[in-house]
Design a protein around this motif. Structure first.
Motif, PDB file in Angstrom:
ATOM      1  N   TRP A 133      28.717 -32.967 -17.502  1.00  0.00           N
ATOM      2  CA  TRP A 133      27.402 -33.637 -17.923  1.00  0.00           C
ATOM      3  C   TRP A 133      27.403 -33.966 -19.280  1.00  0.00           C
ATOM      4  CZ3 TRP A 133      24.572 -35.593 -14.257  1.00  0.00           C
ATOM      5  CH2 TRP A 133      24.522 -35.394 -12.927  1.00  0.00           C
ATOM      6  N   LEU A 134      27.928 -33.184 -20.192  1.00  0.00           N
ATOM      7  CA  LEU A 134      27.982 -33.325 -21.523  1.00  0.00           C
ATOM      8  C   LEU A 134      28.768 -34.520 -21.644  1.00  0.00           C
ATOM      9  CD1 LEU A 134      27.180 -32.280 -24.273  1.00  0.00           C
ATOM     10  CD2 LEU A 134      29.169 -30.853 -24.253  1.00  0.00           C
ATOM     11  N   TYR A 150      21.142 -36.025 -20.499  1.00  0.00           N
ATOM     12  CA  TYR A 150      22.514 -35.220 -19.768  1.00  0.00           C
ATOM     13  C   TYR A 150      22.968 -34.181 -20.931  1.00  0.00           C
ATOM     14  CZ  TYR A 150      22.003 -38.026 -15.614  1.00  0.00           C
ATOM     15  OH  TYR A 150      21.680 -38.683 -14.621  1.00  0.00           O
ATOM     16  N   ARG A 181      21.741 -25.720 -21.989  1.00  0.00           N
ATOM     17  CA  ARG A 181      21.758 -24.726 -20.846  1.00  0.00           C
ATOM     18  C   ARG A 181      22.986 -23.698 -21.237  1.00  0.00           C
ATOM     19  NH1 ARG A 181      22.756 -25.503 -14.552  1.00  0.00           N
ATOM     20  NH2 ARG A 181      22.717 -23.446 -13.877  1.00  0.00           N
ATOM     21  N   GLN A 182      23.960 -24.406 -22.001  1.00  0.00           N
ATOM     22  CA  GLN A 182      25.090 -23.444 -22.500  1.00  0.00           C
ATOM     23  C   GLN A 182      24.488 -22.682 -23.815  1.00  0.00           C
ATOM     24  OE1 GLN A 182      27.193 -23.210 -20.235  1.00  0.00           O
ATOM     25  NE2 GLN A 182      28.961 -24.578 -20.669  1.00  0.00           N
ATOM     26  N   ALA A 217      22.833 -30.350 -20.813  1.00  0.00           N
ATOM     27  CA  ALA A 217      24.061 -29.468 -20.686  1.00  0.00           C
ATOM     28  C   ALA A 217      24.138 -28.740 -21.926  1.00  0.00           C
ATOM     29  CB  ALA A 217      25.264 -30.528 -20.652  1.00  0.00           C
ATOM     30  N   SER A 218      24.197 -29.372 -23.018  1.00  0.00           N
ATOM     31  CA  SER A 218      24.225 -28.389 -24.422  1.00  0.00           C
ATOM     32  C   SER A 218      23.195 -27.050 -24.440  1.00  0.00           C
ATOM     33  CB  SER A 218      24.232 -29.086 -25.491  1.00  0.00           C
ATOM     34  OG  SER A 218      23.122 -29.928 -25.798  1.00  0.00           O
ATOM     35  N   SER A 226      30.098 -29.439 -13.284  1.00  0.00           N
ATOM     36  CA  SER A 226      29.891 -28.521 -14.496  1.00  0.00           C
ATOM     37  C   SER A 226      29.076 -29.124 -15.430  1.00  0.00           C
ATOM     38  CB  SER A 226      31.149 -28.368 -14.927  1.00  0.00           C
ATOM     39  OG  SER A 226      31.894 -29.239 -15.416  1.00  0.00           O
ATOM     40  N   GLN A 227      28.573 -28.059 -16.407  1.00  0.00           N
ATOM     41  CA  GLN A 227      27.872 -28.631 -17.704  1.00  0.00           C
ATOM     42  C   GLN A 227      28.993 -29.384 -18.654  1.00  0.00           C
ATOM     43  OE1 GLN A 227      24.657 -28.174 -17.735  1.00  0.00           O
ATOM     44  NE2 GLN A 227      24.966 -27.377 -15.998  1.00  0.00           N
ATOM     45  N   ASP A 228      30.027 -29.236 -18.533  1.00  0.00           N
ATOM     46  CA  ASP A 228      31.191 -30.065 -19.156  1.00  0.00           C
ATOM     47  C   ASP A 228      31.320 -31.315 -18.811  1.00  0.00           C
ATOM     48  OD1 ASP A 228      31.754 -27.649 -20.830  1.00  0.00           O
ATOM     49  OD2 ASP A 228      33.495 -27.253 -19.685  1.00  0.00           O
ATOM     50  N   TYR A 245      20.721 -34.717 -11.850  1.00  0.00           N
ATOM     51  CA  TYR A 245      21.050 -33.673 -12.810  1.00  0.00           C
ATOM     52  C   TYR A 245      21.139 -32.220 -12.102  1.00  0.00           C
ATOM     53  CZ  TYR A 245      21.450 -30.458 -16.570  1.00  0.00           C
ATOM     54  OH  TYR A 245      22.069 -29.385 -17.319  1.00  0.00           O
ATOM     55  N   LEU A 294      24.822 -17.898 -15.987  1.00  0.00           N
ATOM     56  CA  LEU A 294      24.508 -19.253 -15.263  1.00  0.00           C
ATOM     57  C   LEU A 294      23.302 -19.175 -14.042  1.00  0.00           C
ATOM     58  CD1 LEU A 294      27.746 -21.003 -14.999  1.00  0.00           C
ATOM     59  CD2 LEU A 294      25.996 -21.722 -16.494  1.00  0.00           C
TER      60      LEU A 294
END
Length: 407
Positions: free
Chosen positions: A281-282, A318, A325-326, A322-323, A277-279, A271, A407
């Motif tokens: 990983w989500l 994951y 971090r956003q 991801a969620s 992108s975080q999307d 990871y 970021l």
């Protein structure tokens, strides 16, 4: 001498107060890890009851959120050290109550011990979150989280292994007394924390909805927290139950958790190093979790339970990474007091989501029954809605601060 220089070059240069916070975190992580695995296993072994495990965690969740608000109040009235000391005291109460457990009063002890552990967590997280905002500069967050992650993974391997040996040799009751060593360590280290608190009372002044949620993206973050809480609580509760259905032997449960910890460490390394992108990983997390749900219903439980748990935990890693971090980008817009106040508001959907799953868990008698199917559907719906709510929050945040900000 060269070894000392080598270590100094690789250890982040953080303030002394931050290192004391990290030491407290390590002690409390050891306690939380033990309770999550072995205390829940202890309740399960009282009769392989999902009800007992759900009741213990529900009582803990209610007490957690009550003590989080009370701890946040004491951050202004007293200081971070006082709240952290309260956490360690209730950790001691938890293990002493477990030692004196009376089987004839199982429900009463389950509720009481669950509440004591919930108070431990609530006071800890109130103090921990505030200390992070108070002692750390923005450029130190990466080093702080990396150290805690490494220590957390080491604890996730060491504590199950050591605890399984103690429980296997001396039984659960003696292991509860031995855990008081970690409680004492947390108490002693907490005393070294500075007398620092919040400059403003969190419950006075600008704490209303309009004031706190005036910043872009914050309202949608509440929906993100609600969905994340529903998914994570379902995964936490039932991944644990699936492990217990494989075996209630202490050694096997410990080895399974250690194995999952190594796999999660590898997944976490990927990871961090892969430039997705975080999307992405989500979505990857959602796909893995949905695959675990499919296996849970389509294949025999005992033979595939380890694979179901593996998919749940890697997918959960994951999704949460991801969620989270956003969400963190939006939270970092304001000053320390605003962030802490916003954190208080986030506790409402978090509490509602966790209690929803745990109350539903009280009605689950076997994995796969009607109540379990309903909870799986709720978790799946929340998971599928999560990317939409996350995108809405980030879209409003980036409209104000620029694409890629934070970021």
């Amino acid at each position: 001498m060269m070894a000392v220089v080598w270590v100094r070059e690789r250890v982040p240069d953080l303030p002394r107060d931050v290192w004391w916070v990290i030491a407290v975190n390590a002690s409390m992580q050891a306690i939380f890890n033990f309770v999550t695995i072995f205390v829940n296993l202890y309740w399960w072994r009282q009769g392989e009851s999902i009800l007992a495990v759900s009741l213990f965690n529900l009582a803990g969740t209610v007490a957690l959120f009550a003590s989080y608000f009370l701890g946040s109040h004491y951050l202004y009235k007293r200081d971070i050290r006082f709240v952290m000391l309260l956490s360690s005291i209730f950790a001691g109460v938890t293990f002493l109550a477990l030692f004196f457990y009376v089987p004839g009063w199982r429900t009463l002890f389950t509720l009481g011990i669950g509440m004591a552990f919930g108070l431990t967590q609530g006071f800890f997280w109130a103090a921990n979150n505030s200390s992070m905002y108070t002692f750390l500069k923005s450029e130190q967050y990466a080093d702080y989280f990396s150290i805690n992650t490494v220590l957390g993974q080491a604890i996730a391997v060491a504590i199950p292994l050591i605890s399984a040996g103690i429980v296997g040799a001396a039984g659960f009751r003696l292991s509860f007394l031995i855990m008081l060593v970690f409680v004492l360590a947390a108490f002693v280290v907490s005393i070294r924390l500075p007398h620092k608190g919040l400059a403003e009372n969190l419950f006075q002044g600008r704490i209303g909805f309009r004031e706190v949620f005036a910043k872009p993206g914050t309202a949608w973050v509440m929906a993100v927290v609600m969905c994340t809480g529903l998914v994570n609580q379902f995964l936490t509760l039932f991944s644990m139950i699936y492990i217990f259905t494989v075996s209630n032997n202490v050694g096997i449960v410990a080895l399974l958790n250690i194995g999952y910890s190594f796999i999660l460490l590898a997944a976490l390394t990927w990871y961090r190093r892969a430039h997705f992108s975080q999307d992405v990983w989500l979505v990857m997390g959602i796909v893995l979790i949905l695959a675990s749900y499919g296996l849970a219903f389509l294949v025999p439980k005992n033979g595939w339970s380890t694979i179901v748990v593996l998919l749940m935990r890697v997918g959960g890693l994951y999704l949460q990474g991801a969620s989270g971090r956003q969400r963190y980008r939006v939270i970092m817009q304001g000053d320390v007091v605003w962030r802490t106040r916003f954190g208080l508001w986030m506790e409402f959907p978090f509490a509602l989501s966790r209690t929803t799953i745990l109350i539903g868990g009280l009605f689950v008698r076997t994995l796969g029954d009607a109540a379990f199917i309903v909870l799986t559907a709720i978790s799946s719906g929340a998971m599928l809605a999560l990317p939409l709510f996350t995108r809405m929050a980030i879209r409003r945040y980036e409209a104000a601060h620029g694409v890629g900000a934070g970021l």
